[in-house]
Design a protein around this motif. Structure first.
Motif, PDB file in Angstrom:
ATOM      1  N   ILE A 137      15.486  -7.194  47.951  1.00 28.81           N
ATOM      2  CA  ILE A 137      16.716  -7.491  47.542  1.00 28.81           C
ATOM      3  C   ILE A 137      17.443  -8.645  47.409  1.00 28.81           C
ATOM      4  O   ILE A 137      18.056  -8.868  46.236  1.00 28.81           O
ATOM      5  CB  ILE A 137      17.835  -7.310  49.265  1.00 28.81           C
ATOM      6  N   HIS A 138      16.616  -9.885  47.498  1.00 30.70           N
ATOM      7  CA  HIS A 138      16.456 -11.215  47.036  1.00 30.70           C
ATOM      8  C   HIS A 138      16.060 -11.146  45.782  1.00 30.70           C
ATOM      9  O   HIS A 138      16.830 -12.081  45.058  1.00 30.70           O
ATOM     10  CB  HIS A 138      16.125 -11.739  47.730  1.00 30.70           C
ATOM     11  N   PHE A 139      15.244 -10.106  45.119  1.00 30.42           N
ATOM     12  CA  PHE A 139      14.367 -10.511  43.875  1.00 30.42           C
ATOM     13  C   PHE A 139      14.520  -9.374  43.020  1.00 30.42           C
ATOM     14  O   PHE A 139      14.587 -10.323  41.573  1.00 30.42           O
ATOM     15  CB  PHE A 139      12.740 -11.053  44.041  1.00 30.42           C
ATOM     16  N   ILE A 140      15.038  -8.936  43.460  1.00 33.67           N
ATOM     17  CA  ILE A 140      15.288  -7.369  42.374  1.00 33.67           C
ATOM     18  C   ILE A 140      15.914  -8.063  40.752  1.00 33.67           C
ATOM     19  O   ILE A 140      15.789  -6.985  40.076  1.00 33.67           O
ATOM     20  CB  ILE A 140      15.645  -6.088  42.816  1.00 33.67           C
ATOM     21  N   ASP A 141      17.530  -8.555  41.421  1.00 38.23           N
ATOM     22  CA  ASP A 141      17.686  -8.705  39.747  1.00 38.23           C
ATOM     23  C   ASP A 141      17.117  -9.553  38.898  1.00 38.23           C
ATOM     24  O   ASP A 141      17.739  -9.041  37.892  1.00 38.23           O
ATOM     25  CB  ASP A 141      19.097  -9.352  40.257  1.00 38.23           C
ATOM     26  N   THR A 142      16.331 -10.178  38.963  1.00 34.89           N
ATOM     27  CA  THR A 142      15.762 -11.057  38.328  1.00 34.89           C
ATOM     28  C   THR A 142      14.327 -11.029  38.195  1.00 34.89           C
ATOM     29  O   THR A 142      13.447 -12.452  37.910  1.00 34.89           O
ATOM     30  CB  THR A 142      15.790 -12.378  38.062  1.00 34.89           C
ATOM     31  N   LEU A 143      13.084  -9.597  37.611  1.00 33.32           N
ATOM     32  CA  LEU A 143      11.790  -9.407  37.328  1.00 33.32           C
ATOM     33  C   LEU A 143      12.064  -9.086  36.901  1.00 33.32           C
ATOM     34  O   LEU A 143      12.456  -8.660  35.893  1.00 33.32           O
ATOM     35  CB  LEU A 143      12.042  -8.656  38.633  1.00 33.32           C
ATOM     36  N   PRO A 144      10.739  -9.900  36.006  1.00 26.80           N
ATOM     37  CA  PRO A 144       9.870  -9.603  34.453  1.00 26.80           C
ATOM     38  C   PRO A 144       9.428  -8.007  34.479  1.00 26.80           C
ATOM     39  O   PRO A 144       8.699  -8.057  35.301  1.00 26.80           O
ATOM     40  CB  PRO A 144       8.945 -11.204  34.406  1.00 26.80           C
ATOM     41  N   VAL A 145       9.753  -7.267  34.031  1.00 24.10           N
ATOM     42  CA  VAL A 145       8.936  -5.614  33.341  1.00 24.10           C
ATOM     43  C   VAL A 145       8.102  -6.140  32.388  1.00 24.10           C
ATOM     44  O   VAL A 145       8.576  -6.816  31.501  1.00 24.10           O
ATOM     45  CB  VAL A 145       9.888  -5.063  33.725  1.00 24.10           C
ATOM     46  N   SER A 146       7.246  -5.258  32.443  1.00 22.06           N
ATOM     47  CA  SER A 146       6.466  -5.123  31.340  1.00 22.06           C
ATOM     48  C   SER A 146       5.761  -4.058  31.006  1.00 22.06           C
ATOM     49  O   SER A 146       5.448  -3.296  32.081  1.00 22.06           O
ATOM     50  CB  SER A 146       5.539  -6.591  30.789  1.00 22.06           C
ATOM     51  N   PHE A 147       4.928  -3.622  29.999  1.00 22.08           N
ATOM     52  CA  PHE A 147       3.980  -2.757  29.587  1.00 22.08           C
ATOM     53  C   PHE A 147       3.401  -2.846  28.873  1.00 22.08           C
ATOM     54  O   PHE A 147       3.437  -3.517  27.540  1.00 22.08           O
ATOM     55  CB  PHE A 147       4.319  -1.489  29.472  1.00 22.08           C
ATOM     56  N   ASP A 148       1.724  -2.860  28.995  1.00 22.36           N
ATOM     57  CA  ASP A 148       0.233  -3.620  28.240  1.00 22.36           C
ATOM     58  C   ASP A 148      -0.559  -1.694  27.960  1.00 22.36           C
ATOM     59  O   ASP A 148      -0.510  -1.265  28.602  1.00 22.36           O
ATOM     60  CB  ASP A 148       0.308  -4.356  28.250  1.00 22.36           C
ATOM     61  N   VAL A 149      -1.128  -1.967  26.698  1.00 19.41           N
ATOM     62  CA  VAL A 149      -2.427  -1.492  26.322  1.00 19.41           C
ATOM     63  C   VAL A 149      -3.281  -1.930  26.772  1.00 19.41           C
ATOM     64  O   VAL A 149      -3.706  -3.079  25.548  1.00 19.41           O
ATOM     65  CB  VAL A 149      -2.179  -0.379  25.326  1.00 19.41           C
TER      66      VAL A 149
END
Length: 212
Positions: A139-151
C-alpha cells in the motif's frame, strides 16, 4: 452504445472473463481518446497466463506489450451497495504484468473511443507475474514503483506506476464503480490491469521476456 456492443461480444465469445483491462489511466491515453473517464474491456480466461508461460503468437497478431500492475479482486461485486468505501478491501493480491493488446481494427485512434469499447478495448492477452499479497508495504510503495521488461537483460520498455493519474488502486475503484453502473457483475479472483506504466512496444518472438 460501445459498451452494449462489448456486452454482445462477451456473450458471443461465451467464455469466462479472467481479467479486465483499463484505459484512460495516463495523460497520453486521455488525449488519444479524448476522455477524462476511465474505460474498460474484458480479457477472457484462456488469454490470462500465469508466468512463466508460452504465449501463442496466433492470438496476438503482431505482438506488442506494455508493463502494468494488476490487482486480484478479493470478492464478487454485483451492485453499487457492495462496493466498499476503502478500495483496498476490493483486492487481496498485486502482481507485475504484461498486457498484450491486439485488434483487427487498424485505425482505432481515428475511429475513437466508442469503437475501441465495441472492440473490447483491443483485448489480447495478459501475463501475470509473481503475485504478492496486499500488505502495508505494498500500500505504501505501489504508487511509485519502477516497472520494465527486457530480453536477455536488454530493456525493451520501462516506466513507473506513478504514471497512473488516479493512482493504481484509484483506477481499480473507479473501474469497479463504472462497471457495476453498467450492470457488470465482477467475480472474485478476476484480475484488473490498471493501464500501461510503460510505452507499448513491439515484442520479439521465440524469446524469454522478463517483467520487473
Amino acid at each position: 452504445e460501445g459498451y452494449l456492443i462489448q456486452d454482445s461480444l462477451i456473450a458471443a465469445v461465451g467464455t469466462n472473463i479472467g481479467a479486465w483491462k483499463l484505459g484512460r489511466g495516463t495523460a497520453q491515453t486521455r488525449k488519444k481518446f479524448n476522455t477524462n473517464k476511465i474505460y474498460y474491456g474484458p480479457i477472457f480466461s484462456e488469454l490470462v497466463f500465469m508466468a512463466p508461460a508460452k504465449i501463442p503468437v496466433s492470438c496476438l497478431g503482431k505482438p506488442k506489450a506494455e508493463a502494468e500492475v494488476s490487482f486480484r479482486l478479493s470478492a464478487s461485486v454485483n451492485g453499487l451497495l457492495s462496493v466498499p468505501n476503502d478500495p483496498w478491501e476490493l483486492v487481496d493480491a498485486v502482481a507485475p504484468s504484461l498486457e498484450l493488446p491486439t485488434s483487427t481494427v487498424g485505425n482505432l485512434s481515428e475511429l475513437g473511443l466508442p469503437t475501441l469499447l465495441a472492440d473490447g478495448c483491443a483485448y489480447g492477452a495478459l501475463v501475470i507475474g509473481k503475485e504478492v499479497p496486499v500488505n502495508d508495504e505494498i500500500i505504501h510503495f505501489i504508487d511509485t514503483l519502477p516497472v520494465s521488461f527486457d530480453v536477455a537483460g536488454k530493456i525493451l520498455s520501462e516506466g513507473n506506476t506513478s504514471i497512473i493519474l488516479t493512482t493504481p488502486i484509484g483506477a481499480v475503484i473507479e473501474f469497479v464503480r463504472l462497471a457495476v453502473e453498467q450492470g457488470v457483475d465482477l467475480e472474485s479472483g478476476q484480475w484488473v490491469a490498471t493501464g500501461g506504466c510503460t510505452p507499448c512496444v513491439s515484442l520479439p518472438v521465440n524469446q524469454n521476456i522478463n517483467c520487473n
